[in-house]
Design a protein around this motif. Structure first.
Motif, PDB file in Angstrom:
ATOM      1  N   GLY A 191       9.466  13.404  -2.616  1.00 44.61           N
ATOM      2  CA  GLY A 191       8.389  14.378  -2.763  1.00 44.61           C
ATOM      3  C   GLY A 191       7.624  14.238  -4.065  1.00 44.61           C
ATOM      4  N   THR A 192       7.957  13.222  -4.851  1.00 48.14           N
ATOM      5  CA  THR A 192       7.253  12.992  -6.112  1.00 48.14           C
ATOM      6  C   THR A 192       5.961  12.218  -5.859  1.00 48.14           C
ATOM      7  N   TYR A 193       5.102  12.186  -6.876  1.00 49.65           N
ATOM      8  CA  TYR A 193       3.854  11.438  -6.732  1.00 49.65           C
ATOM      9  C   TYR A 193       3.526  10.720  -8.033  1.00 49.65           C
ATOM     10  N   VAL A 194       2.611   9.765  -7.912  1.00 48.63           N
ATOM     11  CA  VAL A 194       2.144   9.013  -9.076  1.00 48.63           C
ATOM     12  C   VAL A 194       0.702   9.432  -9.355  1.00 48.63           C
ATOM     13  N   PRO A 195       0.373   9.847 -10.573  1.00 48.65           N
ATOM     14  CA  PRO A 195      -1.028  10.154 -10.895  1.00 48.65           C
ATOM     15  C   PRO A 195      -1.920   8.968 -10.589  1.00 48.65           C
ATOM     16  N   PHE A 196      -3.145   9.236 -10.193  1.00 40.40           N
ATOM     17  CA  PHE A 196      -3.959   8.125  -9.733  1.00 40.40           C
ATOM     18  C   PHE A 196      -4.365   7.182 -10.859  1.00 40.40           C
ATOM     19  N   SER A 197      -4.310   7.641 -12.084  1.00 44.76           N
ATOM     20  CA  SER A 197      -4.559   6.723 -13.193  1.00 44.76           C
ATOM     21  C   SER A 197      -3.518   5.602 -13.199  1.00 44.76           C
ATOM     22  N   GLU A 198      -2.280   5.932 -12.794  1.00 50.42           N
ATOM     23  CA  GLU A 198      -1.220   4.929 -12.724  1.00 50.42           C
ATOM     24  C   GLU A 198      -1.434   3.987 -11.545  1.00 50.42           C
ATOM     25  N   ILE A 199      -1.917   4.524 -10.423  1.00 56.02           N
ATOM     26  CA  ILE A 199      -2.207   3.667  -9.276  1.00 56.02           C
ATOM     27  C   ILE A 199      -3.313   2.678  -9.625  1.00 56.02           C
ATOM     28  N   ARG A 200      -4.320   3.147 -10.348  1.00 54.16           N
ATOM     29  CA  ARG A 200      -5.398   2.244 -10.764  1.00 54.16           C
ATOM     30  C   ARG A 200      -4.874   1.177 -11.731  1.00 54.16           C
ATOM     31  N   ARG A 201      -3.957   1.582 -12.603  1.00 56.06           N
ATOM     32  CA  ARG A 201      -3.370   0.611 -13.534  1.00 56.06           C
ATOM     33  C   ARG A 201      -2.550  -0.422 -12.773  1.00 56.06           C
ATOM     34  N   LEU A 202      -1.837   0.016 -11.760  1.00 58.40           N
ATOM     35  CA  LEU A 202      -1.078  -0.901 -10.919  1.00 58.40           C
ATOM     36  C   LEU A 202      -2.007  -1.898 -10.249  1.00 58.40           C
ATOM     37  N   HIS A 203      -3.059  -1.391  -9.639  1.00 61.34           N
ATOM     38  CA  HIS A 203      -3.989  -2.286  -8.949  1.00 61.34           C
ATOM     39  C   HIS A 203      -4.617  -3.292  -9.906  1.00 61.34           C
ATOM     40  N   ALA A 204      -4.983  -2.833 -11.095  1.00 63.45           N
ATOM     41  CA  ALA A 204      -5.621  -3.727 -12.064  1.00 63.45           C
ATOM     42  C   ALA A 204      -4.701  -4.868 -12.480  1.00 63.45           C
ATOM     43  N   GLY A 205      -3.393  -4.625 -12.410  1.00 59.77           N
ATOM     44  CA  GLY A 205      -2.447  -5.654 -12.821  1.00 59.77           C
ATOM     45  C   GLY A 205      -2.020  -6.597 -11.718  1.00 59.77           C
ATOM     46  N   LEU A 206      -2.456  -6.345 -10.487  1.00 60.30           N
ATOM     47  CA  LEU A 206      -2.054  -7.196  -9.370  1.00 60.30           C
ATOM     48  C   LEU A 206      -3.032  -8.350  -9.179  1.00 60.30           C
ATOM     49  N   PRO A 207      -2.530  -9.494  -8.756  1.00 63.06           N
ATOM     50  CA  PRO A 207      -3.430 -10.601  -8.393  1.00 63.06           C
ATOM     51  C   PRO A 207      -4.348 -10.170  -7.243  1.00 63.06           C
ATOM     52  N   LYS A 208      -5.528 -10.758  -7.173  1.00 60.95           N
ATOM     53  CA  LYS A 208      -6.521 -10.363  -6.176  1.00 60.95           C
ATOM     54  C   LYS A 208      -6.104 -10.694  -4.752  1.00 60.95           C
ATOM     55  N   ASN A 209      -5.138 -11.588  -4.590  1.00 58.72           N
ATOM     56  CA  ASN A 209      -4.707 -11.954  -3.237  1.00 58.72           C
ATOM     57  C   ASN A 209      -3.553 -11.097  -2.727  1.00 58.72           C
ATOM     58  N   VAL A 210      -3.132 -10.108  -3.504  1.00 54.17           N
ATOM     59  CA  VAL A 210      -2.043  -9.211  -3.106  1.00 54.17           C
ATOM     60  C   VAL A 210      -2.630  -7.935  -2.521  1.00 54.17           C
ATOM     61  N   VAL A 211      -2.144  -7.558  -1.348  1.00 52.96           N
ATOM     62  CA  VAL A 211      -2.605  -6.329  -0.707  1.00 52.96           C
ATOM     63  C   VAL A 211      -1.789  -5.150  -1.233  1.00 52.96           C
ATOM     64  N   LEU A 212      -2.474  -4.151  -1.775  1.00 52.76           N
ATOM     65  CA  LEU A 212      -1.822  -2.919  -2.213  1.00 52.76           C
ATOM     66  C   LEU A 212      -1.951  -1.901  -1.087  1.00 52.76           C
ATOM     67  N   VAL A 213      -0.816  -1.478  -0.540  1.00 51.89           N
ATOM     68  CA  VAL A 213      -0.793  -0.512   0.557  1.00 51.89           C
ATOM     69  C   VAL A 213      -0.409   0.857   0.006  1.00 51.89           C
ATOM     70  N   LEU A 214      -1.335   1.806   0.122  1.00 48.38           N
ATOM     71  CA  LEU A 214      -1.091   3.179  -0.321  1.00 48.38           C
ATOM     72  C   LEU A 214      -0.801   4.032   0.903  1.00 48.38           C
ATOM     73  N   ASP A 215       0.454   4.356   1.093  1.00 48.68           N
ATOM     74  CA  ASP A 215       0.888   5.169   2.228  1.00 48.68           C
ATOM     75  C   ASP A 215       0.780   6.633   1.814  1.00 48.68           C
ATOM     76  N   ALA A 216      -0.243   7.316   2.332  1.00 50.79           N
ATOM     77  CA  ALA A 216      -0.540   8.696   1.926  1.00 50.79           C
ATOM     78  C   ALA A 216      -0.239   9.681   3.050  1.00 50.79           C
ATOM     79  N   ALA A 217       0.922   9.542   3.648  1.00 51.27           N
ATOM     80  CA  ALA A 217       1.281  10.370   4.802  1.00 51.27           C
ATOM     81  C   ALA A 217       1.293  11.864   4.480  1.00 51.27           C
ATOM     82  N   TYR A 218       1.555  12.199   3.216  1.00 48.97           N
ATOM     83  CA  TYR A 218       1.668  13.611   2.834  1.00 48.97           C
ATOM     84  C   TYR A 218       0.514  14.067   1.948  1.00 48.97           C
TER      85      TYR A 218
END
Length: 374
Positions: free
Chosen positions: A167-194
């Motif tokens: 039931g925890t969450y990650v602030p979206f600033s952290e999600i953006r930081r994660l995406h910025a650090g990933l190679p462009k050929n990696v798919v980031l899947v955000l499962d937002a079921a809740y």
């Protein structure tokens, strides 16, 4: 080898996959049962969704719209999206599977977190790839741990935000930081079921990140706040190229007509959804307060469930509580498979169910542990 011994054989690795086990739905010896193990809404679906589903009954001989056009248009209208960037599935589970099928294969890696949704690992293994599990920090996704695990074989990163079963969450600033650090050929899947349940200023489900990038997708479901779990409806918002790839392997008519009709009306019924959010917020706060007052530890949740941690004492552990509650008709979710052997996940239920669990746990915790007979 005799002819009798010859039979079809699954490809290597398939039979090594641990099958997904859903939360149990009944107890032994109990009268009325309150199922609080699957994060189903106690409010049911919108009456408008029920009416729409029933209206399809006269046309069951006809195939459904293979593009789920009405549903995609309703989703697009609600969120201001392009329908061409939306694909619907038989639950978000199907869409997660399509991502794995399209972007993973032998020799590839996909990153998941230690308490992440079990379906991620199943789909990774089913497609011949290797799951790389990284540690979480205080039951929360650890962006630095994920980035440290990326290799030249990484192809997908699966993130549930909010997470299940914590039931925890990650602030979206952290999600953006994660995406910025990933190679462009990696798919980031955000499962937002809740996502619909969250009321935090620093939370976003991922719509803007998807719109601005070519390697991010967001999945959503109608099984939770919309109360359509029995119909299995999910949707994915993604870049044009990813949608085009998924459409090539999506099964024709993957959503049935009653599901399309019900979901189309459910997402339009904003008043019903707001009432569901208000109900959930009230009970998440009360359950957390009441259970904490009993001396139990509860992971702070922004979803429609709480993760309850039990004392490491004989007769008071989660397994003991599970047996005690089940015998009285309260079915919670054991989460040892998610890395929490001494915890139970409790969905927000009806007032009767919620109060019943609180009272039952009061009695359970106050009782002296049963001693084994000689």
């Amino acid at each position: 080898m005799t002819e009798q011994m010859i039979k079809p054989t699954p490809r290597p690795g398939i039979m090594d996959i641990a099958a997904y086990v859903p939360g149990k739905s009944h107890g032994e010896g109990a009268g009325k049962v309150h199922k609080l193990s699957s994060n189903e809404t106690p409010l049911g679906p919108s009456p408008k969704a029920i009416a729409a589903m029933q209206s399809v009954g006269e046309h069951l001989a006809l195939y459904p719209d293979g593009q789920s056009s009405a549903l995609r248009e309703a989703i697009a209208a609600k969120y201001g999206l392009n329908t061409g960037n939306i694909i619907c599935g038989n639950g978000s589970d199907e869409l997660l599977g399509l991502i794995a099928h399209v972007y993973l294969g032998e020799g590839d890696e996909a990153i998941i977190t230690e308490h992440g949704f079990l379906v991620y690992k199943i789909q990774i293994l089913a497609n011949g790839a290797t799951p790389v599990t990284v540690k979480e920090k205080d039951a929360r996704v650890d962006v630095d741990a994920i980035l440290a695990a990326v290799t030249d074989r990484t192809r997908v990163v699966f993130i549930a935000n909010p997470a299940n079963p914590t039931g925890t969450y990650v602030p979206f600033s952290e999600i953006r930081r994660l995406h910025a650090g990933l190679p462009k050929n990696v798919v980031l899947v955000l499962d937002a079921a809740y996502a619909e349940y969250v009321r935090r200023n620093d939370y976003e489900a991922g719509l803007e990140l998807v719109a601005d990038n070519a390697n991010v997708v967001m999945t959503r479901t109608f099984s939770k706040i919309y109360g359509l779990a029995a119909l299995r409806v999910g949707w994915l918002y993604g870049p044009t190229d990813i949608i085009a790839a998924l459409e090539r392997v999506r099964g024709p008519f993957n959503l049935n007509a009653p599901a399309i009709a019900a979901a189309t009306e459910a997402i339009k019924d904003d008043a019903f959804t707001r009432a569901a959010v208000d109900y959930n917020l009230k009970w998440i706060e009360r359950l957390t307060a009441e259970l904490t007052a009993l001396g139990l530890s509860v992971t702070p949740s922004v979803a429609n469930f709480v993760l309850i941690h039990f004392p490491d004492e004989d007769g008071k552990r989660a397994a003991d509580a599970d047996r005690y509650l089940s015998a009285r008709g309260y079915i919670l979710r054991a989460v040892a498979g998610y890395g929490f052997p001494n915890a139970l996940r409790m969905s927000v239920g009806t007032e009767e169910a919620n109060l019943g669990v609180i009272e039952a746990l009061k009695t359970f915790l106050a009782a002296a542990p049963e001693t084994e007979k000689a």
